[in-house]
Motif scaffolding. Structure first.
Motif, short mmCIF file in Angstrom:
data_model
loop_
_atom_site.label_atom_id
_atom_site.label_comp_id
_atom_site.label_asym_id
_atom_site.label_seq_id
_atom_site.Cartn_x
_atom_site.Cartn_y
_atom_site.Cartn_z
N GLY A 53 1.56 72.42 -18.68
CA GLY A 53 0.70 71.29 -19.00
C GLY A 53 -0.78 71.62 -19.03
N ILE A 54 -1.23 72.57 -18.20
CA ILE A 54 -2.67 72.88 -18.15
C ILE A 54 -3.17 73.40 -19.49
CG2 ILE A 54 -4.38 74.40 -17.09
CD1 ILE A 54 -2.92 74.04 -14.44
N PRO A 55 -2.55 74.39 -20.13
CA PRO A 55 -3.05 74.79 -21.46
C PRO A 55 -2.82 73.74 -22.54
CG PRO A 55 -1.06 76.01 -20.89
CD PRO A 55 -1.48 75.29 -19.66
N LEU A 56 -1.74 72.96 -22.41
CA LEU A 56 -1.53 71.90 -23.40
C LEU A 56 -2.60 70.82 -23.30
CD1 LEU A 56 2.36 71.46 -23.41
CD2 LEU A 56 0.91 72.58 -25.11
N VAL A 74 0.22 64.36 -26.21
CA VAL A 74 0.47 65.54 -25.36
C VAL A 74 0.72 65.13 -23.91
CG1 VAL A 74 -0.56 67.66 -24.47
CG2 VAL A 74 -0.75 67.10 -26.89
N PRO A 75 -0.17 64.38 -23.23
CA PRO A 75 0.14 63.98 -21.85
C PRO A 75 1.33 63.02 -21.77
CG PRO A 75 -1.86 62.89 -22.59
CD PRO A 75 -1.52 63.93 -23.62
N VAL A 76 1.59 62.23 -22.82
CA VAL A 76 2.78 61.37 -22.80
C VAL A 76 4.04 62.21 -22.74
CG1 VAL A 76 4.12 59.72 -24.16
CG2 VAL A 76 1.66 59.42 -23.94
N ALA A 77 4.11 63.26 -23.57
CA ALA A 77 5.29 64.13 -23.55
C ALA A 77 5.41 64.87 -22.23
CB ALA A 77 5.20 65.12 -24.72
N ALA A 79 4.30 63.86 -19.29
CA ALA A 79 4.70 62.90 -18.26
C ALA A 79 6.18 62.58 -18.36
CB ALA A 79 3.86 61.64 -18.38
N LEU A 80 6.71 62.45 -19.58
CA LEU A 80 8.14 62.20 -19.74
C LEU A 80 8.97 63.39 -19.29
CD1 LEU A 80 8.31 60.33 -23.17
CD2 LEU A 80 8.71 59.39 -20.89
N ALA A 81 8.45 64.60 -19.52
CA ALA A 81 9.18 65.77 -19.05
C ALA A 81 9.20 65.86 -17.53
CB ALA A 81 8.55 67.04 -19.63
N THR A 82 8.17 65.29 -16.88
CA THR A 82 8.12 65.32 -15.42
C THR A 82 8.92 64.18 -14.81
OG1 THR A 82 5.90 66.29 -15.57
CG2 THR A 82 6.54 65.34 -13.45
N SER A 83 8.82 62.99 -15.39
CA SER A 83 9.52 61.83 -14.85
C SER A 83 9.92 60.92 -15.99
CB SER A 83 8.63 61.07 -13.86
OG SER A 83 9.24 59.89 -13.42
N ARG A 84 11.15 60.42 -15.97
CA ARG A 84 11.63 59.57 -17.05
C ARG A 84 10.92 58.23 -17.10
NH1 ARG A 84 13.00 63.87 -17.70
NH2 ARG A 84 15.08 64.74 -18.07
N ASN A 85 10.34 57.79 -16.00
CA ASN A 85 9.68 56.49 -15.99
C ASN A 85 8.20 56.58 -16.37
OD1 ASN A 85 8.47 57.58 -13.72
ND2 ASN A 85 9.65 56.33 -12.27
N LEU A 86 7.74 57.76 -16.78
CA LEU A 86 6.38 57.96 -17.31
C LEU A 86 5.30 57.84 -16.23
CD1 LEU A 86 5.23 58.56 -20.15
CD2 LEU A 86 4.78 56.15 -20.41
N ALA A 93 -4.42 60.31 -14.85
CA ALA A 93 -5.81 60.35 -15.34
C ALA A 93 -5.86 60.78 -16.80
CB ALA A 93 -6.63 61.30 -14.48
N ALA A 94 -5.05 61.77 -17.19
CA ALA A 94 -5.07 62.23 -18.58
C ALA A 94 -4.63 61.13 -19.53
CB ALA A 94 -4.18 63.46 -18.72
N LEU A 95 -3.60 60.37 -19.15
CA LEU A 95 -3.15 59.28 -20.01
C LEU A 95 -4.23 58.23 -20.18
CD1 LEU A 95 0.50 58.80 -18.66
CD2 LEU A 95 -0.18 59.76 -20.86
N ALA A 96 -4.88 57.84 -19.08
CA ALA A 96 -5.89 56.79 -19.16
C ALA A 96 -7.11 57.23 -19.98
CB ALA A 96 -6.31 56.36 -17.76
#
Length: 538
Positions: A53-56, A74-77, A79-86, A93-96
Protein backbone atom coordinates in the motif's frame (compact mmCIF):
# COMPACT_ATOMS: atom_id res chain seq x y z
CA UNK A 1 -18.72 59.83 -11.57
CA UNK A 2 -17.93 56.17 -12.10
CA UNK A 3 -16.67 53.98 -9.26
CA UNK A 4 -13.99 51.52 -10.28
CA UNK A 5 -14.16 48.16 -8.53
CA UNK A 6 -10.91 47.05 -7.00
CA UNK A 7 -10.61 43.35 -7.52
CA UNK A 8 -8.33 41.49 -5.10
CA UNK A 9 -4.89 40.76 -6.37
CA UNK A 10 -4.92 37.66 -8.55
CA UNK A 11 -3.57 34.50 -6.98
CA UNK A 12 0.06 33.75 -7.35
CA UNK A 13 1.16 31.99 -10.48
CA UNK A 14 1.09 28.25 -10.60
CA UNK A 15 3.41 26.69 -8.09
CA UNK A 16 6.78 25.66 -9.47
CA UNK A 17 7.10 22.01 -10.32
CA UNK A 18 9.44 21.38 -7.40
CA UNK A 19 6.95 22.93 -4.95
CA UNK A 20 4.12 20.75 -6.25
CA UNK A 21 6.31 17.66 -5.99
CA UNK A 22 7.33 18.60 -2.46
CA UNK A 23 3.66 18.97 -1.52
CA UNK A 24 2.93 15.53 -2.98
CA UNK A 25 5.80 13.98 -1.00
CA UNK A 26 4.58 15.55 2.24
CA UNK A 27 1.02 14.36 1.62
CA UNK A 28 2.21 10.84 0.79
CA UNK A 29 4.31 10.73 3.94
CA UNK A 30 1.37 11.86 6.08
CA UNK A 31 -0.97 9.27 4.56
CA UNK A 32 1.64 6.51 4.96
CA UNK A 33 2.16 7.04 8.69
CA UNK A 34 -0.84 4.89 9.73
CA UNK A 35 0.42 2.05 7.52
CA UNK A 36 3.68 1.83 9.45
CA UNK A 37 1.70 0.71 12.51
CA UNK A 38 0.86 -2.51 10.67
CA UNK A 39 4.51 -3.62 10.89
CA UNK A 40 4.33 -3.81 14.69
CA UNK A 41 2.79 -7.13 15.72
CA UNK A 42 0.10 -7.21 13.01
CA UNK A 43 -0.87 -10.42 11.16
CA UNK A 44 1.30 -11.34 8.23
CA UNK A 45 -1.40 -10.63 5.63
CA UNK A 46 -1.88 -7.07 6.93
CA UNK A 47 1.87 -6.52 6.88
CA UNK A 48 2.01 -7.56 3.22
CA UNK A 49 -0.94 -5.34 2.36
CA UNK A 50 0.70 -2.37 4.11
CA UNK A 51 4.01 -2.99 2.33
CA UNK A 52 2.21 -2.92 -1.02
CA UNK A 53 0.00 0.00 0.00
CA UNK A 54 2.81 2.50 0.69
CA UNK A 55 4.06 2.69 -2.93
CA UNK A 56 0.50 2.51 -4.26
CA UNK A 57 -0.43 5.52 -2.13
CA UNK A 58 2.50 7.36 -3.69
CA UNK A 59 1.05 6.64 -7.12
CA UNK A 60 -2.41 7.77 -5.96
CA UNK A 61 -1.02 11.08 -4.66
CA UNK A 62 0.84 11.62 -7.92
CA UNK A 63 -2.29 11.15 -10.06
CA UNK A 64 -4.74 12.98 -7.76
CA UNK A 65 -4.75 16.13 -9.89
CA UNK A 66 -5.33 14.56 -13.27
CA UNK A 67 -7.39 11.49 -12.33
CA UNK A 68 -8.88 12.17 -8.88
CA UNK A 69 -11.36 9.28 -8.93
CA UNK A 70 -8.65 6.82 -9.99
CA UNK A 71 -6.50 8.08 -7.12
CA UNK A 72 -9.43 7.55 -4.72
CA UNK A 73 -9.92 4.00 -6.04
CA UNK A 74 -6.40 3.02 -4.83
CA UNK A 75 -7.05 3.34 -1.05
CA UNK A 76 -10.55 1.88 -1.55
CA UNK A 77 -9.05 -1.26 -3.09
CA UNK A 78 -6.37 -1.48 -0.39
CA UNK A 79 -8.95 -1.07 2.38
CA UNK A 80 -11.10 -3.84 0.87
CA UNK A 81 -8.06 -6.09 0.65
CA UNK A 82 -7.40 -5.47 4.35
CA UNK A 83 -10.98 -5.71 5.61
CA UNK A 84 -14.22 -6.61 3.84
CA UNK A 85 -16.15 -3.93 5.71
CA UNK A 86 -13.89 -1.15 4.33
CA UNK A 87 -13.20 0.16 7.84
CA UNK A 88 -9.47 0.04 8.54
CA UNK A 89 -7.18 2.19 10.66
CA UNK A 90 -4.47 2.17 8.00
CA UNK A 91 -6.50 3.80 5.21
CA UNK A 92 -9.04 5.96 7.02
CA UNK A 93 -7.02 9.15 6.51
CA UNK A 94 -6.18 8.31 2.89
CA UNK A 95 -9.83 7.70 2.05
CA UNK A 96 -10.99 10.95 3.63
CA UNK A 97 -8.22 13.15 2.12
CA UNK A 98 -8.40 11.75 -1.41
CA UNK A 99 -12.23 11.87 -1.35
CA UNK A 100 -12.06 15.54 -0.34
CA UNK A 101 -9.60 16.29 -3.15
CA UNK A 102 -11.84 14.42 -5.61
CA UNK A 103 -14.76 16.63 -4.57
CA UNK A 104 -12.63 19.70 -5.26
CA UNK A 105 -11.28 18.47 -8.58
CA UNK A 106 -14.18 16.64 -10.26
CA UNK A 107 -16.47 19.12 -12.00
CA UNK A 108 -19.58 16.97 -12.40
CA UNK A 109 -21.01 14.98 -9.52
CA UNK A 110 -22.47 12.21 -11.67
CA UNK A 111 -19.15 10.41 -12.17
CA UNK A 112 -18.43 10.45 -8.43
CA UNK A 113 -21.89 9.16 -7.56
CA UNK A 114 -21.48 6.30 -10.00
CA UNK A 115 -18.12 5.53 -8.41
CA UNK A 116 -19.66 5.35 -4.92
CA UNK A 117 -22.48 3.13 -6.19
CA UNK A 118 -19.92 0.87 -7.84
CA UNK A 119 -17.97 0.49 -4.61
CA UNK A 120 -21.12 -0.48 -2.71
CA UNK A 121 -22.04 -2.95 -5.46
CA UNK A 122 -18.58 -4.57 -5.41
CA UNK A 123 -18.50 -4.96 -1.63
CA UNK A 124 -21.88 -6.74 -1.52
CA UNK A 125 -20.81 -10.01 -3.23
CA UNK A 126 -17.49 -10.00 -1.36
CA UNK A 127 -19.32 -9.94 1.97
CA UNK A 128 -22.03 -12.44 0.99
CA UNK A 129 -19.74 -14.97 -0.69
CA UNK A 130 -16.64 -14.77 1.51
CA UNK A 131 -18.07 -13.87 4.93
CA UNK A 132 -21.60 -15.31 4.56
CA UNK A 133 -23.06 -12.34 6.37
CA UNK A 134 -24.67 -9.04 5.41
CA UNK A 135 -23.56 -7.01 8.40
CA UNK A 136 -20.04 -6.38 7.03
CA UNK A 137 -21.69 -4.90 3.94
CA UNK A 138 -23.77 -2.55 6.08
CA UNK A 139 -20.59 -1.50 7.88
CA UNK A 140 -18.86 -0.97 4.54
CA UNK A 141 -21.69 1.23 3.24
CA UNK A 142 -21.69 3.29 6.44
CA UNK A 143 -17.92 3.68 6.12
CA UNK A 144 -18.43 4.71 2.50
CA UNK A 145 -20.96 7.36 3.50
CA UNK A 146 -19.11 8.87 6.45
CA UNK A 147 -15.46 8.33 5.52
CA UNK A 148 -15.68 8.95 1.75
CA UNK A 149 -18.94 10.63 0.71
CA UNK A 150 -18.95 13.18 3.54
CA UNK A 151 -15.40 14.46 2.81
CA UNK A 152 -16.32 14.48 -0.88
CA UNK A 153 -19.32 16.71 -0.06
CA UNK A 154 -17.00 19.08 1.78
CA UNK A 155 -14.77 19.20 -1.28
CA UNK A 156 -17.80 19.89 -3.47
CA UNK A 157 -18.80 22.71 -1.13
CA UNK A 158 -15.35 24.25 -1.44
CA UNK A 159 -15.48 23.97 -5.23
CA UNK A 160 -18.95 25.52 -5.44
CA UNK A 161 -17.99 28.29 -3.02
CA UNK A 162 -14.98 29.15 -5.18
CA UNK A 163 -17.23 29.10 -8.25
CA UNK A 164 -19.70 31.44 -6.52
CA UNK A 165 -16.88 33.81 -5.64
CA UNK A 166 -15.72 33.87 -9.26
CA UNK A 167 -19.30 34.41 -10.41
CA UNK A 168 -19.68 37.25 -7.90
CA UNK A 169 -16.67 39.04 -9.33
CA UNK A 170 -17.94 38.47 -12.85
CA UNK A 171 -21.28 40.01 -11.87
CA UNK A 172 -19.45 42.90 -10.21
CA UNK A 173 -17.49 43.51 -13.40
CA UNK A 174 -20.73 43.30 -15.37
CA UNK A 175 -22.28 45.87 -13.05
CA UNK A 176 -19.27 48.10 -13.63
CA UNK A 177 -19.73 47.73 -17.38
CA UNK A 178 -23.43 48.46 -17.00
CA UNK A 179 -22.58 51.54 -14.98
CA UNK A 180 -20.32 52.63 -17.80
CA UNK A 181 -23.11 51.85 -20.25
CA UNK A 182 -25.51 54.05 -18.27
CA UNK A 183 -23.04 56.89 -18.48
CA UNK A 184 -22.65 56.28 -22.22
CA UNK A 185 -26.43 56.32 -22.66
CA UNK A 186 -26.62 59.56 -20.73
CA UNK A 187 -24.05 61.08 -23.05
CA UNK A 188 -25.93 59.75 -26.07
CA UNK A 189 -29.19 61.25 -24.80
CA UNK A 190 -27.44 64.57 -24.40
CA UNK A 191 -26.07 64.27 -27.92
CA UNK A 192 -29.58 63.45 -29.12
CA UNK A 193 -30.87 66.60 -27.49
CA UNK A 194 -28.07 68.54 -29.17
CA UNK A 195 -28.99 66.87 -32.44
CA UNK A 196 -32.58 67.93 -31.87
CA UNK A 197 -31.47 71.50 -31.34
CA UNK A 198 -29.41 71.31 -34.52
CA UNK A 199 -32.42 69.92 -36.35
CA UNK A 200 -34.60 72.79 -35.22
CA UNK A 201 -32.06 75.58 -35.78
CA UNK A 202 -30.48 74.32 -39.01
CA UNK A 203 -33.87 73.35 -40.38
CA UNK A 204 -35.09 76.86 -39.78
CA UNK A 205 -32.01 78.39 -41.45
CA UNK A 206 -32.29 76.06 -44.42
CA UNK A 207 -35.98 76.91 -44.74
CA UNK A 208 -35.14 80.61 -44.77
CA UNK A 209 -32.41 79.96 -47.34
CA UNK A 210 -34.89 78.15 -49.57
CA UNK A 211 -37.39 80.95 -49.15
CA UNK A 212 -34.85 83.61 -50.17
CA UNK A 213 -33.71 81.48 -53.10
CA UNK A 214 -37.35 81.21 -54.21
CA UNK A 215 -37.69 85.00 -54.11
CA UNK A 216 -34.56 85.41 -56.21
CA UNK A 217 -35.78 82.76 -58.63
CA UNK A 218 -38.69 85.00 -59.70
CA UNK A 219 -36.69 88.25 -59.67
CA UNK A 220 -36.95 89.71 -63.23
CA UNK A 221 -33.69 91.56 -62.82
CA UNK A 222 -31.72 88.29 -63.03
CA UNK A 223 -30.78 86.63 -66.27
CA UNK A 224 -32.47 83.33 -67.12
CA UNK A 225 -29.34 81.30 -66.44
CA UNK A 226 -28.97 83.00 -63.06
CA UNK A 227 -32.60 82.26 -62.18
CA UNK A 228 -32.01 78.59 -63.14
CA UNK A 229 -28.97 78.44 -60.84
CA UNK A 230 -30.97 79.98 -58.00
CA UNK A 231 -33.72 77.40 -58.62
CA UNK A 232 -31.18 74.62 -58.25
CA UNK A 233 -29.99 76.23 -55.03
CA UNK A 234 -33.56 76.33 -53.71
CA UNK A 235 -34.12 72.64 -54.60
CA UNK A 236 -30.82 71.69 -52.94
CA UNK A 237 -31.82 73.54 -49.77
CA UNK A 238 -35.14 71.71 -49.70
CA UNK A 239 -33.44 68.33 -50.20
CA UNK A 240 -30.92 69.15 -47.46
CA UNK A 241 -33.78 69.93 -45.11
CA UNK A 242 -35.41 66.55 -45.82
CA UNK A 243 -32.12 64.68 -45.33
CA UNK A 244 -31.48 66.52 -42.07
CA UNK A 245 -34.94 65.57 -40.84
CA UNK A 246 -34.44 61.90 -41.76
CA UNK A 247 -30.95 61.60 -40.25
CA UNK A 248 -31.28 63.56 -37.03
CA UNK A 249 -35.00 63.12 -36.50
CA UNK A 250 -34.71 59.39 -35.71
CA UNK A 251 -32.64 60.27 -32.62
CA UNK A 252 -35.63 62.01 -31.05
CA UNK A 253 -38.14 59.69 -29.40
CA UNK A 254 -40.87 62.30 -29.66
CA UNK A 255 -40.35 62.87 -33.38
CA UNK A 256 -43.41 61.77 -35.33
CA UNK A 257 -41.79 62.07 -38.73
CA UNK A 258 -41.04 58.89 -40.61
CA UNK A 259 -37.56 58.32 -42.06
CA UNK A 260 -36.99 57.41 -45.66
CA UNK A 261 -38.04 54.01 -46.94
CA UNK A 262 -35.76 51.01 -47.41
CA UNK A 263 -34.29 50.32 -50.83
CA UNK A 264 -36.51 48.15 -52.97
CA UNK A 265 -34.19 45.13 -52.83
CA UNK A 266 -33.59 45.38 -49.06
CA UNK A 267 -36.56 43.23 -48.01
CA UNK A 268 -37.19 40.24 -45.76
CA UNK A 269 -37.32 37.96 -48.81
CA UNK A 270 -33.91 39.16 -49.97
CA UNK A 271 -32.51 38.74 -46.46
CA UNK A 272 -33.80 35.16 -46.23
CA UNK A 273 -32.46 34.35 -49.70
CA UNK A 274 -29.00 35.63 -48.77
CA UNK A 275 -29.04 33.56 -45.57
CA UNK A 276 -30.15 30.47 -47.51
CA UNK A 277 -27.42 31.06 -50.08
CA UNK A 278 -24.82 31.19 -47.30
CA UNK A 279 -25.79 27.67 -46.14
CA UNK A 280 -28.39 28.37 -43.44
CA UNK A 281 -31.41 26.02 -43.44
CA UNK A 282 -34.09 28.72 -43.29
CA UNK A 283 -37.70 28.81 -44.49
CA UNK A 284 -40.09 31.76 -44.83
CA UNK A 285 -43.85 31.50 -44.26
CA UNK A 286 -46.48 34.21 -44.68
CA UNK A 287 -50.07 34.15 -43.48
CA UNK A 288 -52.85 36.72 -43.20
CA UNK A 289 -52.91 40.32 -44.31
CA UNK A 290 -50.12 42.64 -45.47
CA UNK A 291 -46.48 41.69 -45.48
CA UNK A 292 -43.50 43.58 -44.26
CA UNK A 293 -43.34 45.64 -47.40
CA UNK A 294 -47.00 46.66 -47.53
CA UNK A 295 -47.78 50.24 -48.40
CA UNK A 296 -50.04 50.73 -45.37
CA UNK A 297 -47.31 49.85 -42.87
CA UNK A 298 -45.18 52.66 -41.39
CA UNK A 299 -41.59 52.73 -42.56
CA UNK A 300 -40.33 52.47 -38.96
CA UNK A 301 -42.33 49.23 -38.70
CA UNK A 302 -40.84 47.95 -41.96
CA UNK A 303 -37.35 48.59 -40.61
CA UNK A 304 -38.26 46.88 -37.33
CA UNK A 305 -39.54 43.78 -39.16
CA UNK A 306 -36.33 43.61 -41.16
CA UNK A 307 -34.19 43.96 -38.02
CA UNK A 308 -36.16 41.28 -36.13
CA UNK A 309 -35.57 38.76 -38.91
CA UNK A 310 -31.95 39.81 -39.24
CA UNK A 311 -31.25 39.48 -35.51
CA UNK A 312 -33.06 36.11 -35.32
CA UNK A 313 -30.98 34.70 -38.18
CA UNK A 314 -27.81 36.08 -36.61
CA UNK A 315 -28.57 34.45 -33.26
CA UNK A 316 -29.31 31.12 -34.94
CA UNK A 317 -26.04 31.26 -36.84
CA UNK A 318 -24.07 32.05 -33.68
CA UNK A 319 -25.68 29.79 -31.10
CA UNK A 320 -27.28 26.93 -33.08
CA UNK A 321 -25.17 26.23 -36.16
CA UNK A 322 -26.72 23.61 -38.38
CA UNK A 323 -30.20 23.89 -36.84
CA UNK A 324 -33.18 24.63 -39.12
CA UNK A 325 -34.70 28.12 -38.81
CA UNK A 326 -38.28 29.16 -39.55
CA UNK A 327 -39.34 32.76 -40.25
CA UNK A 328 -43.08 33.45 -39.94
CA UNK A 329 -44.93 36.66 -40.87
CA UNK A 330 -48.54 36.54 -39.69
CA UNK A 331 -50.89 39.47 -40.29
CA UNK A 332 -54.08 39.78 -38.27
CA UNK A 333 -56.20 42.92 -38.11
CA UNK A 334 -53.98 45.92 -37.54
CA UNK A 335 -50.94 44.04 -36.35
CA UNK A 336 -48.16 41.93 -37.83
CA UNK A 337 -46.49 39.12 -35.87
CA UNK A 338 -42.90 38.37 -36.82
CA UNK A 339 -41.36 35.17 -35.42
CA UNK A 340 -37.91 33.66 -36.00
CA UNK A 341 -37.54 30.22 -34.38
CA UNK A 342 -34.53 27.92 -34.54
CA UNK A 343 -34.50 24.28 -33.47
CA UNK A 344 -31.95 22.91 -30.97
CA UNK A 345 -28.45 22.54 -32.43
CA UNK A 346 -27.63 19.06 -33.73
CA UNK A 347 -25.75 16.76 -31.30
CA UNK A 348 -22.03 17.30 -31.31
CA UNK A 349 -22.17 20.91 -32.51
CA UNK A 350 -21.17 23.90 -30.44
CA UNK A 351 -21.60 27.68 -30.84
CA UNK A 352 -18.96 29.23 -33.01
CA UNK A 353 -16.10 30.55 -30.92
CA UNK A 354 -15.32 33.19 -33.54
CA UNK A 355 -18.73 34.83 -33.16
CA UNK A 356 -18.63 36.45 -29.75
CA UNK A 357 -21.94 37.89 -28.64
CA UNK A 358 -21.81 41.20 -26.90
CA UNK A 359 -25.28 40.78 -25.42
CA UNK A 360 -26.57 44.06 -26.91
CA UNK A 361 -28.30 42.79 -30.06
CA UNK A 362 -31.63 42.05 -28.38
CA UNK A 363 -31.42 45.27 -26.34
CA UNK A 364 -31.01 47.37 -29.45
CA UNK A 365 -33.68 45.37 -31.25
CA UNK A 366 -36.12 45.95 -28.39
CA UNK A 367 -35.43 49.68 -28.63
CA UNK A 368 -36.14 49.70 -32.37
CA UNK A 369 -39.35 47.69 -31.96
CA UNK A 370 -40.41 49.95 -29.08
CA UNK A 371 -39.93 53.10 -31.14
CA UNK A 372 -42.05 51.51 -33.87
CA UNK A 373 -44.90 51.03 -31.34
CA UNK A 374 -44.47 47.26 -31.01
CA UNK A 375 -43.45 44.67 -28.44
CA UNK A 376 -40.53 42.24 -28.51
CA UNK A 377 -40.02 38.95 -26.71
CA UNK A 378 -37.11 36.54 -26.94
CA UNK A 379 -36.28 33.36 -25.10
CA UNK A 380 -35.88 29.56 -25.24
CA UNK A 381 -38.61 27.31 -26.56
CA UNK A 382 -39.92 24.18 -24.77
CA UNK A 383 -38.21 22.04 -27.43
CA UNK A 384 -34.79 23.46 -26.56
CA UNK A 385 -34.46 26.00 -29.37
CA UNK A 386 -34.70 29.79 -29.29
CA UNK A 387 -37.34 32.24 -30.52
CA UNK A 388 -37.31 35.95 -31.34
CA UNK A 389 -40.80 37.38 -31.86
CA UNK A 390 -42.25 40.86 -32.30
CA UNK A 391 -45.76 42.28 -32.67
CA UNK A 392 -45.94 45.52 -34.71
CA UNK A 393 -48.77 47.79 -35.89
CA UNK A 394 -49.47 47.71 -39.62
CA UNK A 395 -51.45 50.96 -39.88
CA UNK A 396 -51.09 54.29 -38.15
CA UNK A 397 -48.76 54.50 -35.19
CA UNK A 398 -49.25 52.74 -31.84
CA UNK A 399 -48.23 54.41 -28.56
CA UNK A 400 -44.53 54.00 -27.88
CA UNK A 401 -43.78 51.95 -24.79
CA UNK A 402 -41.46 53.37 -22.18
CA UNK A 403 -37.87 52.12 -22.14
CA UNK A 404 -38.50 50.55 -18.75
CA UNK A 405 -40.90 47.95 -20.23
CA UNK A 406 -39.07 44.61 -20.36
CA UNK A 407 -39.75 41.64 -22.56
CA UNK A 408 -41.36 38.54 -21.12
CA UNK A 409 -38.11 36.59 -21.31
CA UNK A 410 -35.46 39.04 -20.09
CA UNK A 411 -31.81 38.11 -19.79
CA UNK A 412 -31.89 38.37 -15.99
CA UNK A 413 -34.94 36.10 -15.81
CA UNK A 414 -33.24 33.48 -17.96
CA UNK A 415 -30.06 33.63 -15.88
CA UNK A 416 -32.08 33.40 -12.66
CA UNK A 417 -34.03 30.39 -13.93
CA UNK A 418 -30.85 28.67 -15.07
CA UNK A 419 -29.17 29.33 -11.71
CA UNK A 420 -32.17 27.91 -9.87
CA UNK A 421 -32.12 24.74 -11.98
CA UNK A 422 -28.40 24.27 -11.34
CA UNK A 423 -28.80 24.81 -7.60
CA UNK A 424 -31.67 22.32 -7.40
CA UNK A 425 -29.75 19.73 -9.42
CA UNK A 426 -26.60 20.11 -7.34
CA UNK A 427 -28.64 19.99 -4.13
CA UNK A 428 -30.19 16.69 -5.20
CA UNK A 429 -26.85 15.26 -6.23
CA UNK A 430 -24.80 16.33 -3.23
CA UNK A 431 -27.29 16.23 -0.34
CA UNK A 432 -30.56 14.51 -1.13
CA UNK A 433 -29.06 11.43 -2.78
CA UNK A 434 -26.66 10.55 0.08
CA UNK A 435 -29.37 11.32 2.65
CA UNK A 436 -31.84 9.06 0.84
CA UNK A 437 -29.23 6.30 0.61
CA UNK A 438 -28.49 6.57 4.31
CA UNK A 439 -32.19 6.41 5.18
CA UNK A 440 -32.70 3.43 2.90
CA UNK A 441 -29.69 1.71 4.42
CA UNK A 442 -31.06 2.16 7.93
CA UNK A 443 -34.40 0.68 6.86
CA UNK A 444 -32.65 -2.25 5.17
CA UNK A 445 -30.55 -2.87 8.28
CA UNK A 446 -33.68 -2.90 10.43
CA UNK A 447 -35.42 -5.38 8.15
CA UNK A 448 -32.36 -7.61 8.00
CA UNK A 449 -31.96 -7.50 11.78
CA UNK A 450 -35.51 -8.81 12.12
CA UNK A 451 -35.29 -11.67 9.66
CA UNK A 452 -31.60 -12.66 9.67
CA UNK A 453 -31.66 -14.61 13.00
CA UNK A 454 -33.95 -17.22 11.43
CA UNK A 455 -31.58 -17.56 8.43
CA UNK A 456 -28.48 -18.39 10.52
CA UNK A 457 -29.91 -21.17 12.77
CA UNK A 458 -28.09 -24.52 12.51
CA UNK A 459 -30.30 -27.58 12.88
CA UNK A 460 -29.25 -29.65 15.90
CA UNK A 461 -29.45 -32.89 13.88
CA UNK A 462 -27.11 -31.47 11.26
CA UNK A 463 -24.72 -30.32 13.98
CA UNK A 464 -24.65 -33.80 15.52
CA UNK A 465 -23.78 -35.36 12.14
CA UNK A 466 -20.72 -33.16 11.68
CA UNK A 467 -17.42 -34.84 12.57
CA UNK A 468 -14.07 -33.31 13.40
CA UNK A 469 -11.76 -33.92 10.44
CA UNK A 470 -14.49 -33.61 7.79
CA UNK A 471 -13.62 -31.71 4.62
CA UNK A 472 -14.50 -28.02 4.91
CA UNK A 473 -16.28 -27.90 1.56
CA UNK A 474 -18.51 -30.82 2.50
CA UNK A 475 -19.26 -29.26 5.88
CA UNK A 476 -20.11 -25.84 4.46
CA UNK A 477 -22.52 -27.43 1.99
CA UNK A 478 -24.64 -28.59 4.94
CA UNK A 479 -24.54 -25.28 6.85
CA UNK A 480 -26.94 -22.32 6.57
CA UNK A 481 -25.82 -19.76 4.00
CA UNK A 482 -25.70 -16.91 6.57
CA UNK A 483 -23.77 -17.08 9.83
CA UNK A 484 -23.87 -14.93 12.96
CA UNK A 485 -21.96 -11.69 12.63
CA UNK A 486 -20.55 -11.93 16.18
CA UNK A 487 -20.38 -14.76 18.74
CA UNK A 488 -21.99 -14.48 22.19
CA UNK A 489 -20.36 -12.02 24.58
CA UNK A 490 -17.28 -13.37 26.29
CA UNK A 491 -16.36 -15.89 23.60
CA UNK A 492 -12.54 -16.06 23.34
CA UNK A 493 -10.89 -15.29 20.02
CA UNK A 494 -9.97 -18.35 17.94
CA UNK A 495 -6.36 -19.55 18.08
CA UNK A 496 -4.00 -18.34 15.33
CA UNK A 497 -4.41 -20.25 12.10
CA UNK A 498 -8.03 -21.14 12.71
CA UNK A 499 -11.16 -19.61 11.20
CA UNK A 500 -14.32 -19.99 13.24
CA UNK A 501 -17.94 -19.45 12.30
CA UNK A 502 -20.90 -19.17 14.62
CA UNK A 503 -24.47 -20.28 13.97
CA UNK A 504 -27.63 -19.73 15.95
CA UNK A 505 -28.71 -22.30 18.51
CA UNK A 506 -32.29 -21.06 18.34
CA UNK A 507 -33.90 -18.19 16.45
CA UNK A 508 -33.71 -14.79 18.19
CA UNK A 509 -31.42 -16.13 20.93
CA UNK A 510 -27.97 -14.51 21.26
CA UNK A 511 -26.72 -16.16 24.47
CA UNK A 512 -25.93 -19.55 22.91
CA UNK A 513 -24.42 -20.48 19.52
CA UNK A 514 -22.70 -23.29 17.68
CA UNK A 515 -18.99 -22.76 17.02
CA UNK A 516 -17.27 -24.46 14.06
CA UNK A 517 -13.54 -23.87 13.54
CA UNK A 518 -11.61 -24.74 10.40
CA UNK A 519 -7.92 -25.08 9.62
CA UNK A 520 -6.07 -26.46 6.59
CA UNK A 521 -9.37 -27.07 4.80
CA UNK A 522 -10.88 -29.28 7.50
CA UNK A 523 -13.16 -29.01 10.52
CA UNK A 524 -10.84 -29.11 13.56
CA UNK A 525 -13.19 -28.26 16.43
CA UNK A 526 -16.89 -27.86 17.08
CA UNK A 527 -18.79 -26.89 20.18
CA UNK A 528 -21.53 -24.84 21.83
CA UNK A 529 -20.55 -21.49 23.30
CA UNK A 530 -22.55 -19.48 25.83
CA UNK A 531 -22.47 -15.91 26.90
CA UNK A 532 -19.43 -15.38 29.17
CA UNK A 533 -18.91 -19.11 29.22
CA UNK A 534 -17.24 -21.57 26.87
CA UNK A 535 -17.46 -25.32 27.47
CA UNK A 536 -14.72 -27.72 26.64
CA UNK A 537 -14.30 -28.31 22.93
CA UNK A 538 -15.78 -31.49 21.55
Amino acid sequence: MLTRLRRPAPPAAERPRWAARLLDVCLWAALSVPLTAAFDGAPEDRVRTAAIGIPLLAAAVAMRRRWPLVALAVPVALALATSRNLFTFEYTAALAVLAYLAGVRVERARASLWFFAGVAAVVLPLCVVLVHNMWPWFTAVLTLLFNIVLPWLLGRYRRQYAALVRTGWQLAERMEHEQQAVADRTRLRERARIAGDMHDSLGHELALLALRAGALEVDPRLAPDQRAAVGELRAAAGAATEHLRDIIGVLRTDDRAEPSRLPADDSVEALVERARASGLDVSLRRAGAPGAGGEAMPVMGVRAVYRVVQEGLTNATKHAPGAPVEVRLTGEGRRLDVTVTNAPPPPGTAPSAALVSGGNGLVGLDERVRLAGGELRAGPTPEGGFEVAARLPTTGRAPVRGPGDSSRWSVSQRELASARRQVRRRLVQTVAVPAALFTGLLLLMGVFALISPSWSVLDRGTYEQLRVGDDRTAVEARLPFFSLDVPPDGTPAPPPGRTCRYYGYRAYTDDTAYELCFADGRLVTKGVVHRRDRPALK
